[in-house]
Design a protein around this motif. Structure first.
Motif, PDB file in Angstrom:
ATOM      1  N   THR A 108      74.994  28.849  47.553  1.00 25.56           N
ATOM      2  CA  THR A 108      76.216  29.619  46.692  1.00 25.56           C
ATOM      3  C   THR A 108      76.505  28.807  45.435  1.00 25.56           C
ATOM      4  OG1 THR A 108      77.383  29.604  48.880  1.00 25.56           O
ATOM      5  CG2 THR A 108      78.599  29.827  46.948  1.00 25.56           C
ATOM      6  N   LEU A 109      76.160  27.746  45.215  1.00 23.16           N
ATOM      7  CA  LEU A 109      76.013  26.983  44.001  1.00 23.16           C
ATOM      8  C   LEU A 109      74.683  27.035  43.217  1.00 23.16           C
ATOM      9  CD1 LEU A 109      78.488  23.908  44.877  1.00 23.16           C
ATOM     10  CD2 LEU A 109      79.082  26.189  44.108  1.00 23.16           C
ATOM     11  N   ASN A 110      73.795  27.549  43.855  1.00 24.44           N
ATOM     12  CA  ASN A 110      72.163  27.432  43.170  1.00 24.44           C
ATOM     13  C   ASN A 110      71.945  26.153  43.186  1.00 24.44           C
ATOM     14  OD1 ASN A 110      70.410  29.263  42.214  1.00 24.44           O
ATOM     15  ND2 ASN A 110      70.635  28.976  40.130  1.00 24.44           N
ATOM     16  N   PHE A 111      71.817  25.464  44.252  1.00 26.06           N
ATOM     17  CA  PHE A 111      71.223  24.137  44.187  1.00 26.06           C
ATOM     18  C   PHE A 111      70.209  23.984  45.561  1.00 26.06           C
ATOM     19  CE2 PHE A 111      74.826  23.085  41.717  1.00 26.06           C
ATOM     20  CZ  PHE A 111      74.544  22.013  40.836  1.00 26.06           C
ATOM     21  N   LYS A 112      69.029  23.509  45.169  1.00 28.00           N
ATOM     22  CA  LYS A 112      68.166  23.059  46.210  1.00 28.00           C
ATOM     23  C   LYS A 112      67.714  21.846  46.207  1.00 28.00           C
ATOM     24  CE  LYS A 112      67.544  27.327  47.851  1.00 28.00           C
ATOM     25  NZ  LYS A 112      67.827  27.811  49.358  1.00 28.00           N
ATOM     26  N   THR A 113      67.331  20.913  47.388  1.00 28.74           N
ATOM     27  CA  THR A 113      66.729  19.665  47.420  1.00 28.74           C
ATOM     28  C   THR A 113      65.587  19.595  48.073  1.00 28.74           C
ATOM     29  OG1 THR A 113      68.239  18.922  49.438  1.00 28.74           O
ATOM     30  CG2 THR A 113      68.908  18.703  47.035  1.00 28.74           C
ATOM     31  N   GLU A 114      64.602  18.681  47.909  1.00 26.03           N
ATOM     32  CA  GLU A 114      63.584  18.420  48.798  1.00 26.03           C
ATOM     33  C   GLU A 114      63.229  16.750  48.572  1.00 26.03           C
ATOM     34  OE1 GLU A 114      59.968  20.423  46.987  1.00 26.03           O
ATOM     35  OE2 GLU A 114      60.689  22.412  47.512  1.00 26.03           O
ATOM     36  N   ARG A 115      62.483  16.378  49.401  1.00 27.91           N
ATOM     37  CA  ARG A 115      62.180  14.986  49.702  1.00 27.91           C
ATOM     38  C   ARG A 115      61.209  14.230  48.644  1.00 27.91           C
ATOM     39  NH1 ARG A 115      60.909  12.003  55.306  1.00 27.91           N
ATOM     40  NH2 ARG A 115      60.818   9.663  54.408  1.00 27.91           N
ATOM     41  N   ASN A 140      75.825  24.909  33.872  1.00 26.74           N
ATOM     42  CA  ASN A 140      77.132  24.522  34.305  1.00 26.74           C
ATOM     43  C   ASN A 140      77.049  22.781  34.894  1.00 26.74           C
ATOM     44  OD1 ASN A 140      78.918  26.744  33.695  1.00 26.74           O
ATOM     45  ND2 ASN A 140      77.698  27.661  35.444  1.00 26.74           N
ATOM     46  N   SER A 141      75.782  22.478  34.808  1.00 24.95           N
ATOM     47  CA  SER A 141      75.483  21.044  35.452  1.00 24.95           C
ATOM     48  C   SER A 141      75.234  20.069  34.521  1.00 24.95           C
ATOM     49  CB  SER A 141      74.468  21.140  36.611  1.00 24.95           C
ATOM     50  OG  SER A 141      74.611  22.061  37.464  1.00 24.95           O
ATOM     51  N   THR A 142      75.514  18.667  34.809  1.00 26.65           N
ATOM     52  CA  THR A 142      75.247  17.572  33.930  1.00 26.65           C
ATOM     53  C   THR A 142      74.465  16.329  35.049  1.00 26.65           C
ATOM     54  OG1 THR A 142      77.253  17.548  32.813  1.00 26.65           O
ATOM     55  CG2 THR A 142      76.332  15.565  32.466  1.00 26.65           C
ATOM     56  N   ILE A 143      73.274  15.819  34.447  1.00 28.60           N
ATOM     57  CA  ILE A 143      72.695  15.159  35.584  1.00 28.60           C
ATOM     58  C   ILE A 143      73.208  13.747  35.229  1.00 28.60           C
ATOM     59  CG2 ILE A 143      70.441  13.846  35.725  1.00 28.60           C
ATOM     60  CD1 ILE A 143      69.105  16.608  34.502  1.00 28.60           C
ATOM     61  N   LEU A 144      73.790  13.097  36.268  1.00 29.98           N
ATOM     62  CA  LEU A 144      74.281  11.814  36.270  1.00 29.98           C
ATOM     63  C   LEU A 144      73.539  10.642  36.902  1.00 29.98           C
ATOM     64  CD1 LEU A 144      77.865  12.680  37.492  1.00 29.98           C
ATOM     65  CD2 LEU A 144      77.064  12.828  35.170  1.00 29.98           C
ATOM     66  N   THR A 147      65.711  20.001  43.225  1.00 31.47           N
ATOM     67  CA  THR A 147      64.482  20.612  42.907  1.00 31.47           C
ATOM     68  C   THR A 147      65.142  21.946  42.049  1.00 31.47           C
ATOM     69  OG1 THR A 147      64.268  21.890  44.669  1.00 31.47           O
ATOM     70  CG2 THR A 147      63.002  19.894  44.317  1.00 31.47           C
ATOM     71  N   LYS A 148      66.369  22.213  42.331  1.00 27.80           N
ATOM     72  CA  LYS A 148      66.897  23.440  41.659  1.00 27.80           C
ATOM     73  C   LYS A 148      68.306  23.275  41.363  1.00 27.80           C
ATOM     74  CE  LYS A 148      67.613  28.538  42.506  1.00 27.80           C
ATOM     75  NZ  LYS A 148      67.495  29.643  43.261  1.00 27.80           N
ATOM     76  N   ILE A 149      68.902  23.403  40.110  1.00 28.21           N
ATOM     77  CA  ILE A 149      70.110  23.199  39.706  1.00 28.21           C
ATOM     78  C   ILE A 149      70.591  24.187  38.771  1.00 28.21           C
ATOM     79  CG2 ILE A 149      70.003  20.806  40.011  1.00 28.21           C
ATOM     80  CD1 ILE A 149      69.873  20.496  37.153  1.00 28.21           C
ATOM     81  N   ASP A 150      71.927  24.364  38.652  1.00 25.92           N
ATOM     82  CA  ASP A 150      72.469  25.394  37.784  1.00 25.92           C
ATOM     83  C   ASP A 150      72.575  24.701  36.443  1.00 25.92           C
ATOM     84  OD1 ASP A 150      74.081  26.951  36.016  1.00 25.92           O
ATOM     85  OD2 ASP A 150      75.159  27.549  37.704  1.00 25.92           O
ATOM     86  N   THR A 151      71.619  25.025  35.442  1.00 26.83           N
ATOM     87  CA  THR A 151      71.547  24.202  34.138  1.00 26.83           C
ATOM     88  C   THR A 151      72.664  24.397  33.183  1.00 26.83           C
ATOM     89  OG1 THR A 151      70.001  25.798  33.573  1.00 26.83           O
ATOM     90  CG2 THR A 151      69.144  23.925  34.373  1.00 26.83           C
ATOM     91  N   PHE A 182      71.732  12.787  41.658  1.00 26.57           N
ATOM     92  CA  PHE A 182      73.222  12.997  41.319  1.00 26.57           C
ATOM     93  C   PHE A 182      73.639  13.817  40.058  1.00 26.57           C
ATOM     94  CE2 PHE A 182      77.125  10.072  40.093  1.00 26.57           C
ATOM     95  CZ  PHE A 182      77.895  11.043  40.950  1.00 26.57           C
ATOM     96  N   VAL A 183      74.450  14.862  40.524  1.00 29.95           N
ATOM     97  CA  VAL A 183      74.591  16.048  39.399  1.00 29.95           C
ATOM     98  C   VAL A 183      76.185  16.200  39.652  1.00 29.95           C
ATOM     99  CG1 VAL A 183      74.364  18.417  39.031  1.00 29.95           C
ATOM    100  CG2 VAL A 183      72.520  16.865  39.715  1.00 29.95           C
ATOM    101  N   LYS A 184      76.753  16.561  38.391  1.00 25.65           N
ATOM    102  CA  LYS A 184      78.238  17.357  38.230  1.00 25.65           C
ATOM    103  C   LYS A 184      77.866  18.414  37.968  1.00 25.65           C
ATOM    104  CE  LYS A 184      82.176  16.702  35.230  1.00 25.65           C
ATOM    105  NZ  LYS A 184      82.767  16.029  34.084  1.00 25.65           N
ATOM    106  N   PHE A 185      78.858  19.348  38.834  1.00 22.67           N
ATOM    107  CA  PHE A 185      78.727  20.828  38.506  1.00 22.67           C
ATOM    108  C   PHE A 185      80.148  21.242  38.199  1.00 22.67           C
ATOM    109  CE2 PHE A 185      79.082  25.051  40.480  1.00 22.67           C
ATOM    110  CZ  PHE A 185      78.266  25.612  39.616  1.00 22.67           C
TER     111      PHE A 185
END
Length: 401
Positions: free
Chosen positions: A120-127, A169-173, A163-167, A192-195
């Protein structure tokens, strides 16, 4: 009590005393189970963090939320920073939609967990993987206010990165990386991301171990946890979630309560051993023999075959056919709920529509039944044909065309 029983009783008592002695003298192993529960003081509980929140946020109200977010956020007037920390979090679609509306109104949601995939927020993670076993993992917050201080974690864990973020509206923390013996980074990723969403924010963090007792009590890591929490607002309450926790927050069953106490667990196991000894040495000697009673056989099928053979040997094909037609009509009355007092075109239409057979097939079947009614005798081929037509008609009702 005979001599043999006394010997067994003494041996049983010695066994119990020996077991109690071993249990009291052995060193209890450390429980590394990741519960993330505020009441647990084990390494992967969050007892320290929960008790230190009031010191970190002296002017902020700390609320403990025992309800699922879907229930708690029914009230649209709720405000605060909803704080989630657990090994894994699985929100339902409807529940996460309420969290989004909660943030959109100007609130915040902080989520720290492994394996965070939020479509829904267009975020994906991987190890984040490393092939060098001698490397150590480090964590760092790029904000200049934290002086680029790096922190480590010496326990094996699942290091997840975005591995995928909404660039837009997001800030890398925060970032995480693997460092080799020479201090060179071999693998690196965002953890760690602020969206920004509506008037509020989602804080997404993939290293929940940072908030456990083990990490916080190991200096100077407590400063890293405090730096992460410094992004939380102080003007709205912190809503500490206790519903989504790997560790149980309450007794789920009487057996769980029994086994959760060391002494009750010993008593339970010793009781089981005592029952076993009783069965072995007393129950076998005193139990009476249970007689074997053979259940009555079901003779329905044999009776049916006998009656059928009698009709067949007498060549009573017409009688068998009449019975099958009567059974067919009864089947239509009970299964299709269609009256069979009058066989006409209306009857054919009803039967065809409710049985799945075509009108022509139904008409052909009952016209053949009428032909048999008008004959005094029929051949075995006509009886077989009638049986095949009736069986085909019933199979269509059961399995469709």
């Amino acid at each position: 009590m005979d001599k043999k029983t006394k010997i067994y009783s003494i041996l049983f008592l010695v066994l119990i005393l020996g077991y109690i002695y071993l249990e009291n003298t052995k060193k209890q192993p450390i429980n590394w189970f990741p519960t993330y529960a505020a009441k647990h003081k084990i390494p992967y509980g969050t007892f320290v963090l929960k008790n230190q929140l009031e010191n970190l946020f002296p002017t902020t109200e700390i609320k403990t939320i025992n309800l699922p977010p879907f229930e708690y956020l029914k009230d649209s007037t709720r405000t605060g920073t909803y704080f989630f920390v657990d090994d894994a979090l699985n929100f339902g679609d409807a529940e996460f939609l309420r969290l989004m509306k909660f943030v959109e109104r100007g609130n915040d949601v902080f989520i720290s967990t492994h394996g965070m995939n939020i479509d829904t927020l267009n975020f994906k993670t991987e190890r984040l993987l490393s092939t060098n076993f001698d490397e150590k993992v480090i964590f760092k917050l790029p904000n200049k206010a934290f002086k680029s201080k790096e922190y480590t974690f010496d326990r094996p864990f699942m290091n997840q990165v975005f591995t995928k973020i909404d660039t837009l509206n997001s800030t890398i923390l925060g970032i995480t990386a693997y460092v080799n013996e020479n201090g060179k980074r071999t693998e690196e990723g965002i953890n760690f991301v602020k969206f920004r969403y509506g008037k509020g924010n989602f804080y997404l963090h993939t290293f929940p171990e940072a908030f456990t007792n083990y990490y916080i009590l190991k200096s100077p890591n407590q400063q890293h946890a405090a730096n992460i929490l410094s992004y939380l607002r102080e003007d709205i309450p912190i809503l500490w979630d206790t519903y989504y926790k790997t560790g149980k927050s309450k007794i789920a069953s009487p057996m769980h309560y029994l086994l959760s106490s060391k002494y009750l667990k010993w008593a339970y196991y010793m009781g089981l051993v005592g029952v076993l000894f009783f069965v072995l040495f007393e129950g076998k000697r005193k139990q009476r023999m249970i007689p074997i009673r053979v259940p009555l056989k079901n003779q329905t099928l044999a009776f049916t075959r006998t009656i059928a053979n009698m009709y067949f040997e007498k060549q009573a094909h017409k009688t068998i056919a009449e019975h099958k037609i009567n059974y067919l009509l009864e089947y239509i009355r009970t299964k299709l709920h269609i009256p069979t007092t009058k066989i006409d075109t209306t009857f054919y239409n009803y039967v065809a529509s409710r049985s799945g057979n075509s009108y022509k097939e139904v008409e052909k079947l009952f016209q053949f039944c009428e032909e048999i009614h008008l004959k005094n005798e029929i051949t075995n081929l006509e009886l077989i044909k009638l049986n095949d037509m009736i069986e085909k008609f019933k199979k269509t009702i059961q399995y469709g065309n």
